[in-house]
Design a protein around this motif. Structure first.
Motif, PDB file in Angstrom:
ATOM      1  N   THR A 166     -42.899 -25.999  33.866  1.00 12.43           N
ATOM      2  CA  THR A 166     -42.979 -24.604  33.692  1.00 12.43           C
ATOM      3  C   THR A 166     -41.887 -23.680  32.690  1.00 12.43           C
ATOM      4  N   ASN A 168     -41.402 -20.587  32.771  1.00 12.44           N
ATOM      5  CA  ASN A 168     -40.784 -19.475  33.500  1.00 12.44           C
ATOM      6  C   ASN A 168     -39.951 -19.903  34.403  1.00 12.44           C
ATOM      7  N   HIS A 171     -40.845 -19.263  38.160  1.00 11.80           N
ATOM      8  CA  HIS A 171     -41.832 -20.060  38.607  1.00 11.80           C
ATOM      9  C   HIS A 171     -41.371 -21.628  38.984  1.00 11.80           C
ATOM     10  N   HIS A 214     -47.743 -17.348  33.121  1.00 12.12           N
ATOM     11  CA  HIS A 214     -46.824 -18.528  33.012  1.00 12.12           C
ATOM     12  C   HIS A 214     -47.335 -19.428  31.888  1.00 12.12           C
ATOM     13  N   GLU A 217     -46.458 -18.256  28.689  1.00 14.08           N
ATOM     14  CA  GLU A 217     -45.192 -18.544  28.318  1.00 14.08           C
ATOM     15  C   GLU A 217     -44.637 -20.203  28.043  1.00 14.08           C
TER      16      GLU A 217
END
Ligand code: 5AD
Ligand code: FES
Length: 350
Positions: A166, A168, A171, A214, A217
């Motif tokens: 991920t 982020n 996260h 997310h 992103e």
């Protein structure tokens, strides 16, 4: 043509997706629109790959790992995982077997196992390249120092897979212990690219706490990184992990994202992953029909397959390499595609 189709065309033409477009797609997609999305993804891949699917022989050479990722079945604090390491000879035998089956890429994947020092990794890479100079070697052994990556590259490794999981960082911290950071992960990927590897990043779809924000992103990060490969598959819970009771990621959403990735990154190498095939018996076929163009048959010795359990229910654990090979070629042909026995480098590397 409706709004949905117009947005899909815009994403395709701009080779980028905005947050609003992503939200619109996810909120308005239905069976018919889904087919439009997949058809556009196939149409983008077609002139570049001509319905070719590339096979990568996957060798899971160690399930020993110093990390403790909350989603992963071979995390260090899982006492139920039976740990193993393949010897150099076993790894080379796997490659010889793979070469006989026609594979031109070997992916060495393992946990972050300190036993395999840089010297050992380089030695193995050199020996594989010596015996199979026409083959590409892909490493998937986690986060290392810049100089280690440089040494692997100098030893002849061609590609490196390291999913960013991920983009982020908050996260990321919900999926990993504090010893790991999203920032370092992304830096590794930038380093690998700068050194000259063909680089693969990627995510799991439907991990705990993941939002569409997310995922947006992730697109932004990947547009900056410009990876050569992107591995995505649904999150699948493993019974011996903190995420044991979390729901599985959605196969459908994985397919939508594969298609969107094809639209945004037309030339990217995009596997229909084992996790996708585990979550749905036809998942890999559906993946290819949504724009994927790589499959990764398992070349690991059958007696260790059960032990490389990243998630519950993983397929192909009882099948010899030759069986997976035949099975995959049949599956690919059944849907009107063909396996191409070339190295399958990213078009920019040819
Ligand atoms: N479900 C799905 N994918 C997983 N991976 C690890 N654990 C799981 C799981 N429970 C994926 C990660 C990792 C890759 C090797 O396997 O994305 O990078
Ligand atoms: Fe392994 Fe079908 S790919 S048995």
């Amino acid at each position: 043509m409706g709004v949905f189709e117009t947005i899909v065309d815009q994403i395709r033409d701009a080779q980028m997706v905005t947050y609003d477009q992503l939200v619109y797609i996810f909120e308005h997609i239905d069976e018919e629109k889904e087919q439009y999305l997949y058809a556009q993804a196939r149409a983008v891949a077609e002139p570049i790959f001509h319905k070719a699917v590339y096979l990568r022989g996957l060798i899971e050479f160690t399930n020993i790992c110093k990390n403790d990722c909350y989603y992963c079945g071979i995390r260090c604090s899982n006492p139920n995982a039976q740990r193993y390491r393949l010897t150099e000879e076993q790894i080379l035998n796997c490659c010889d077997m793979g070469a006989k089956l026609g594979f031109k890429t070997f992916v060495l994947q393992g946990g972050e196992d300190p036993y395999y020092t840089d010297d050992k990794v380089c030695d193995i890479v050199r020996k594989i390249k010596d015996r199979h100079p026409d083959c590409a070697v892909t490493l998937s052994i986690g986060e290392k120092e810049y100089d280690s990556y440089k040494r692997y590259y100098a030893a002849g490794a061609d590609r490196y897979l390291l999913r960013h999981e991920t983009a982020n960082e908050e996260h990321y911290a919900m999926l990993h212990p504090a010893s790991l950071s999203g920032a370092h992960r992304k830096q590794c990927l930038r380093d690998l690219k700068e050194i000259g590897f063909q680089v693969g990043c990627g995510i799991m779809v439907g991990t705990p706490h993941q939002t569409l924000k997310h995922i947006y992103e992730d697109f932004v990060f990947m547009q900056e990184l410009q990876p050569h490969m992107i591995g995505i598959g649904p999150f699948i819970p493993h019974k011996d992990t903190p995420f044991r009771d979390e729901p599985m990621g959605s196969v459908q959403q994985t397919l939508w994202l594969l298609a969107l990735l094809r639209l945004v990154f037309p030339k990217v190498l995009l596997p229909a992953t084992t996790a996708l095939g585990t979550a749905d018996p036809m998942g890999r076929e559906k993946g290819i029909l949504a724009g994927a163009n790589v499959m990764m048959p398992n070349l690991s010795p059958v007696d260790v397959r059960e032990k490389y359990m990243l998630y519950d229910g993983k397929i192909c654990t009882g099948d010899e390499a030759a069986e997976c090979n035949r099975c995959m070629r049949l599956r690919v042909e059944k849907i009107g595609y063909h396996v191409e026995d070339s190295r399958g480098d990213h078009p920019n590397f040819k």
